[in-house]
Design an enzyme around this catalytic site. Structure first.
Site, PDB file in Angstrom:
ATOM      1  N   LYS A  60      34.759  45.693  45.958  1.00  0.00           N
ATOM      2  CA  LYS A  60      36.005  45.926  45.240  1.00  0.00           C
ATOM      3  C   LYS A  60      35.603  47.135  44.440  1.00  0.00           C
ATOM      4  O   LYS A  60      36.558  48.171  44.110  1.00  0.00           O
ATOM      5  CB  LYS A  60      36.150  44.635  44.179  1.00  0.00           C
ATOM      6  CG  LYS A  60      37.055  45.074  42.949  1.00  0.00           C
ATOM      7  CD  LYS A  60      37.473  44.016  42.033  1.00  0.00           C
ATOM      8  CE  LYS A  60      36.230  43.946  40.851  1.00  0.00           C
ATOM      9  NZ  LYS A  60      36.480  44.895  39.728  1.00  0.00           N
ATOM     10  N   ASN A  61      34.296  47.098  43.714  1.00  0.00           N
ATOM     11  CA  ASN A  61      34.121  48.386  43.021  1.00  0.00           C
ATOM     12  C   ASN A  61      33.819  49.649  43.508  1.00  0.00           C
ATOM     13  O   ASN A  61      33.734  50.604  42.966  1.00  0.00           O
ATOM     14  CB  ASN A  61      32.635  47.791  41.979  1.00  0.00           C
ATOM     15  CG  ASN A  61      33.025  46.840  41.005  1.00  0.00           C
ATOM     16  OD1 ASN A  61      34.192  46.576  40.973  1.00  0.00           O
ATOM     17  ND2 ASN A  61      32.163  46.321  40.104  1.00  0.00           N
TER      18      ASN A  61
ATOM     19  N   ARG B   4      41.365  47.998  34.242  1.00  0.00           N
ATOM     20  CA  ARG B   4      40.656  49.127  33.348  1.00  0.00           C
ATOM     21  C   ARG B   4      40.401  50.134  34.437  1.00  0.00           C
ATOM     22  O   ARG B   4      40.342  51.345  34.011  1.00  0.00           O
ATOM     23  CB  ARG B   4      39.290  48.546  32.887  1.00  0.00           C
ATOM     24  CG  ARG B   4      39.538  47.748  31.807  1.00  0.00           C
ATOM     25  CD  ARG B   4      38.195  47.268  31.099  1.00  0.00           C
ATOM     26  NE  ARG B   4      37.431  48.574  30.966  1.00  0.00           N
ATOM     27  CZ  ARG B   4      37.453  49.545  29.852  1.00  0.00           C
ATOM     28  NH1 ARG B   4      38.246  49.009  28.978  1.00  0.00           N
ATOM     29  NH2 ARG B   4      36.714  50.483  29.877  1.00  0.00           N
TER      30      ARG B   4
ATOM     31  N   CYS C 129      38.889  44.124  26.221  1.00  0.00           N
ATOM     32  CA  CYS C 129      39.149  43.115  27.229  1.00  0.00           C
ATOM     33  C   CYS C 129      38.063  42.004  26.936  1.00  0.00           C
ATOM     34  O   CYS C 129      37.488  42.076  26.130  1.00  0.00           O
ATOM     35  CB  CYS C 129      38.835  43.530  28.768  1.00  0.00           C
ATOM     36  SG  CYS C 129      37.497  43.859  28.949  1.00  0.00           S
TER      37      CYS C 129
ATOM     38  N   ARG D  15      34.470  47.763  25.315  1.00  0.00           N
ATOM     39  CA  ARG D  15      34.650  48.684  26.594  1.00  0.00           C
ATOM     40  C   ARG D  15      35.317  49.881  26.313  1.00  0.00           C
ATOM     41  O   ARG D  15      36.310  50.385  27.008  1.00  0.00           O
ATOM     42  CB  ARG D  15      35.269  47.863  27.866  1.00  0.00           C
ATOM     43  CG  ARG D  15      34.502  46.914  28.153  1.00  0.00           C
ATOM     44  CD  ARG D  15      35.076  46.208  29.478  1.00  0.00           C
ATOM     45  NE  ARG D  15      34.695  46.771  30.527  1.00  0.00           N
ATOM     46  CZ  ARG D  15      34.832  46.424  32.027  1.00  0.00           C
ATOM     47  NH1 ARG D  15      35.691  45.204  31.852  1.00  0.00           N
ATOM     48  NH2 ARG D  15      34.395  47.151  32.780  1.00  0.00           N
TER      49      ARG D  15
ATOM     50  N   ASP E  53      27.348  41.873  36.551  1.00  0.00           N
ATOM     51  CA  ASP E  53      28.519  40.915  37.154  1.00  0.00           C
ATOM     52  C   ASP E  53      28.074  39.864  38.044  1.00  0.00           C
ATOM     53  O   ASP E  53      28.802  39.009  38.529  1.00  0.00           O
ATOM     54  CB  ASP E  53      28.977  41.834  38.161  1.00  0.00           C
ATOM     55  CG  ASP E  53      30.059  42.989  37.568  1.00  0.00           C
ATOM     56  OD1 ASP E  53      30.254  42.750  36.512  1.00  0.00           O
ATOM     57  OD2 ASP E  53      30.359  43.828  38.214  1.00  0.00           O
TER      58      ASP E  53
ATOM     59  N   ARG F  26      41.474  38.571  41.475  1.00  0.00           N
ATOM     60  CA  ARG F  26      40.994  40.224  41.198  1.00  0.00           C
ATOM     61  C   ARG F  26      39.935  40.512  41.991  1.00  0.00           C
ATOM     62  O   ARG F  26      40.099  41.823  42.348  1.00  0.00           O
ATOM     63  CB  ARG F  26      40.859  40.358  39.809  1.00  0.00           C
ATOM     64  CG  ARG F  26      41.976  40.018  38.670  1.00  0.00           C
ATOM     65  CD  ARG F  26      41.619  40.565  37.153  1.00  0.00           C
ATOM     66  NE  ARG F  26      41.242  42.019  37.360  1.00  0.00           N
ATOM     67  CZ  ARG F  26      40.443  42.671  36.283  1.00  0.00           C
ATOM     68  NH1 ARG F  26      39.911  41.982  35.454  1.00  0.00           N
ATOM     69  NH2 ARG F  26      39.808  43.846  36.772  1.00  0.00           N
TER      70      ARG F  26
END
Ligand code: UD1
Length: 422
Positions: free
Chosen positions: A22-23, A92, A116, A121, A309, A401
């Site tokens: 995802k990142n 974001r 968030c 952030r 994470d 997500r």
């Protein structure tokens, strides 16, 4: 809102195919804005964050064509260079379009993401870097409005803090800048390398990615290419921690050797968790041996340290382990929203400031709990799999997500987990 129901207590045994990262996917998709030519991306995970990025890109006149194994993106000049609050507040990483838009069109208007669930952030590093490259910024009505006459100017950027997103935004911007940009104190995450490799295939000149000093020689335009996104290391780590918490033996497929070696290193202190990398590095076997008492101190750090994470999932996985572990969160100031939910299940956790002490709990019992952010959600899944009886997780849209088919992947390894759609 969908819920997830888990009946805990089963060991996990089977095979799981890891999805694309995802990142990596989010900045890589944002890079489509840097060229008018088609870029073709494969191994894109099917996640709601990716859908949000598609929506944003479509609103900026990017044509998105889904093919069997890849997605083609072709970016034509949009009517406006605008990223609305409705999309940015959901995700974001929408802020990653700022660098590409400014680099290609000299203009962008992007909603400020705001705080968030895991902290304030800020985005100051993104803005300071781009300002040093010549962008004039104004903040109006919650939006950052940037413009520059002509091209961005290459310069030396010394980031005060290591930031994944700022490093990515600045690399993308620098690819089309006039002259050379040097980013000092850059993030070294593998997703930065993945993005850099895509940009190089598009014709960018980037050196030093994966180190603290990245050098980008700007070019006038970028071109078409095909690229395959790397496997999701956080998904891999989450499944490894599921095995640690529940016992069993799970083979992860579609992985790469570099990430396997990294995971082996960060999980070394969890003595009973064994990671065996297969010869070609594309598969890894995760196995839990008999429990061993451990007393650890684990701090989250930028890559190659222990990732923030995976902090919440690590906490859950340790709930039934003999010994005491101190986990220190160094990246985000408020990443402990899962703690109170885990305590409702009987967890013995003591949190003060940025530290949580995990002590062995004799009885972890299922309960109805609430997901609060993406990684907190997967920590609740792990706790549910480890607990006696039924756990119901609410607000699983957080999970969607960042995890593709999480419940199906776990079901295939013997977990009793199902989704109730509503
Ligand atoms: C990315 C990841 C996220 C991960 C995080 C840290 C994506 C889409 N998300 O988020 O999953 O948890 O890296 O590994 O890749 N900071 C500032 N000013 C800035 C930017 C950041 O002070 O302008 C601070 C943040 O508040 C935080 C730290 O720097 O304390 C690291 O944040 P950053 O690396 O930027 O995280 P993201 O890129 O948002």
């Amino acid at each position: 809102m969908d819920k997830i129901v888990i009946i805990g207590g089963n060991p996990l045994n089977g095979k799981i195919k890891i999805s694309g990262s995802k990142n990596s996917a989010l900045p890589i998709l944002a890079s489509s804005l840097l060229t008018k030519d088609k870029i073709s991306i494969s191994n894109i995970p099917n996640l709601s964050d990716v859908t949000s990025m598609f929506d944003l890109l479509k609103s900026l006149n990017v044509n998105i064509r889904k093919k069997v194994n890849s997605i083609d993106l072709t970016s034509s000049t949009p009517e406006s260079f605008f990223a609305p609050y409705e999309i940015v507040r959901k995700m974001r990483a929408s802020f990653l379009i700022l660098g590409p838009l400014l680099a290609r069109y000299g203009e962008a208007s992007v909603s400020l993401p705001g705080g968030c669930a895991i902290g304030t952030r800020p985005v100051n590093l993104h803005l300071e870097g781009l300002a040093k490259m010549g962008v004039n910024f104004k903040i109006e009505n919650g939006y950052v409005r940037g413009n520059i006459n002509g091209r961005l100017k290459g310069t030396t950027l010394n980031l005060d803090k290591v930031s994944v997103g700022a490093t990515e935004n600045l690399i993308m911007a620098a690819t089309l800048a006039e002259g050379t940009t040097i980013i000092n104190n850059a993030a070294r995450e593998p997703e930065i390398s993945d993005l850099s490799k895509l940009l190089i295939k598009m014709g960018a000149k980037i050196n030093g990615f994966g180190t603290k000093k990245i050098v980008i020689k700007g070019t006038r335009s970028l071109k078409s290419c095909s690229y395959k996104i790397m496997p999701d290391r956080i998904e891999m780590g989450t499944f490894a921690l599921c095995v640690f918490g529940c016992s069993g033996k799970v083979e992860l497929e579609n992985v790469n050797e570099e990430i396997c070696v990294h995971l082996k290193k960060i999980f070394k202190p969890l003595k009973s968790l064994k990671l065996k990398i297969f010869k070609n590095g594309k598969r890894i076997l995760i196995q839990k041996d008999a429990d061993q008492e451990i007393s650890l101190k684990i701090k989250t750090k930028e890559y190659p340290g222990f990732p923030t994470d995976l902090q919440a999932q690590l906490t859950s996985a340790l709930l039934k382990t003999k010994g005491k572990t101190e986990i220190i969160e160094n990246i985000f100031e408020n990443r402990f929203m899962h703690i109170s939910e885990l305590i409702r299940m009987g967890a013995k956790l003591n949190q003060k400031g940025s530290k949580v002490i995990v002590s062995m709990c004799k009885k972890l019992k299922g309960a109805e709990v609430m997901a609060t952010d993406l990684r907190a959600s997967s920590s609740l899944v792990i706790a549910g799999l480890m607990a006696e009886g039924e756990t119901i997780i609410n607000r699983v849209y957080h999970l969607d997500r960042g995890y593709e088919n999480l419940e199906k992947k776990l079901q295939s390894c013997g977990a009793q987990i199902r989704r109730i759609r509503s």
